[in-house]
Design an enzyme around this catalytic site. Sequence first.
Site, PDB file in Angstrom:
ATOM      1  N   LYS A 191       1.092  -1.401   0.055  1.00 17.28           N
ATOM      2  CA  LYS A 191       0.235  -0.290  -0.716  1.00 17.28           C
ATOM      3  C   LYS A 191       0.790   1.243   0.382  1.00 17.28           C
ATOM      4  O   LYS A 191       0.471   2.382  -0.301  1.00 17.28           O
ATOM      5  CB  LYS A 191      -0.736  -0.167   1.209  1.00 17.28           C
ATOM      6  CG  LYS A 191      -0.152  -0.172   2.420  1.00 17.28           C
ATOM      7  CD  LYS A 191      -0.061   1.425   2.989  1.00 17.28           C
ATOM      8  CE  LYS A 191       0.472   1.421   4.234  1.00 17.28           C
ATOM      9  NZ  LYS A 191       1.516   2.232   4.810  1.00 17.28           N
ATOM     10  N   THR A 248      -3.745   5.741   3.874  1.00 19.56           N
ATOM     11  CA  THR A 248      -2.709   5.521   3.347  1.00 19.56           C
ATOM     12  C   THR A 248      -2.556   6.679   2.547  1.00 19.56           C
ATOM     13  O   THR A 248      -2.087   7.729   2.023  1.00 19.56           O
ATOM     14  CB  THR A 248      -1.297   4.922   3.944  1.00 19.56           C
ATOM     15  OG1 THR A 248      -1.372   4.103   4.443  1.00 19.56           O
ATOM     16  CG2 THR A 248      -0.020   5.352   3.508  1.00 19.56           C
TER      17      THR A 248
HETATM   18  O1  LIG Z   1       1.626   3.018   7.258  1.00 17.80           O
HETATM   19  C1  LIG Z   1       1.081   3.912   7.941  1.00 17.80           C
HETATM   20  C2  LIG Z   1      -0.149   4.569   8.212  1.00 17.80           C
HETATM   21  O2  LIG Z   1      -0.377   2.848   8.269  1.00 17.80           O
HETATM   22  C3  LIG Z   1       1.795   5.138   7.272  1.00 17.80           C
HETATM   23  O3  LIG Z   1       2.268   5.304   6.782  1.00 17.80           O
HETATM   24  P1  LIG Z   1       3.212   6.395   6.645  1.00 17.80           P
HETATM   25  O4  LIG Z   1       4.815   5.826   6.616  1.00 17.80           O
HETATM   26  O5  LIG Z   1       3.126   6.607   4.278  1.00 17.80           O
HETATM   27  O6  LIG Z   1       3.681   8.125   6.968  1.00 17.80           O
END
Ligand SMILES: O=C(CO)COP(=O)(O)O
Length: 331
Positions: A191, A248
Amino acid sequence: MNITVLGAGAWGTAFGQVLADAGNNVTMWAIEPEIVEGIRDHHHNGVRLPSVAKLPDNMTATGDRAEAVKDAEIVVVAIAAQFARVALAEFKNLIPQTAIVVSLMKGIERTTSKRMDQVVREALDLPAERFAAVSGPNLSKEVADRQPAATVVGCADLDNARKVAKACTTDYFKAFVTRDVIGLEMCGSLKNVTALAVGMARGAGYGENTAAMIETRGLAELTALGKAAGADPKTFAGLAGVGDMTATCGSPLSRNYTFGANLGKGLSVEEATKASNGVAEGVPTTSAVVALGKELGVATPLAYAMSRVLEDGISCQQMLGLLFGDEITEE
Ligand SMILES: O=C(CO)COP(=O)(O)O
Ligand SMILES: NC(=O)C1=CN([C@@H]2O[C@H](COP(=O)(O)OP(=O)(O)OC[C@H]3O[C@@H](n4cnc5c(N)ncnc54)[C@H](OP(=O)(O)O)[C@@H]3O)[C@@H](O)[C@H]2O)C=CC1
């Protein structure tokens, strides 16, 4: 329980607070003396999680590896994925033989195309039943603000998954359990690649249709790759799959989304890296996903398109053009 968190980054610290709120004695381990002193002496992590004015009293920190893990019943690993193997090698003979080791990391090792469950278990010589993964829609700042959220704990041994889930359950944080460790790892890592692409499209000025298209194709890609790797397809429809994709890809709090948005606005990879507020795991993970796709015989057009952005600097429009072939196909 005595729980140690290795890595006092944004998520390591926020998850440490969840564990402390759940009543555990939490010890954070960090390399940087400034972070150790901040948490130990002032209950504050001004470097990685400045939004929390005061971390709980039952949360301390040390920079000493042996001291950090000597009494740990659970050891949580929250280190940037590409450095996990090297960092964990130093803990190999220090972690108690009975401790469960939990990974919060969402990435694939670039040099080996291995998931974090594989990396952690290899680095620590750990049997499957003592490894757990935690993955879900858990933007660290929101969890640190104690906004309601849920996650999934995966372990081959469901009793150990329950133990970890209980240790991180509070009135604002809910944990579900599964045996599907591979599914959780694939969701969390892939993701991030999708979030880079969605962020890039948003940064370039595109709207909801484009974002929805990328997210949906990203989910299809991670489902296909995950199934080929041995995951349970049900996992992709859950919190760690659709849930984390939604959080995300929809939030500027995500470092991956923001990294992509900066690329879409015209920043170079180097400039976006400098501007990033913490590790954007999708960046090194993208090429690892392409390699994994080749290894498993699964097409990964989205990861390939993002790899061309990161390696060759192609534009957002060119990236989107690579998502689909010319022929008409079934969805
Ligand atoms: O995994 C995340 C939220 O579930 C955080 O995403 P980031 O690492 O892109 O900040
Ligand atoms: N932030 C979030 O919302 C979420 C993050 N995650 C995942 O959790 C993991 C950690 O993220 P997060 O805490 O936010 O990241 P940060 O960028 O805030 O912190 C990264 C952490 O990794 C540590 N680190 C980096 N290199 C090394 C090394 N060579 N040896 C030891 N430690 C090292 C850093 O230590 P130092 O500070 O000393 O450099 C820091 O503790 C990532 O895989 C991320 O995908 C999962 C869910 C949510």
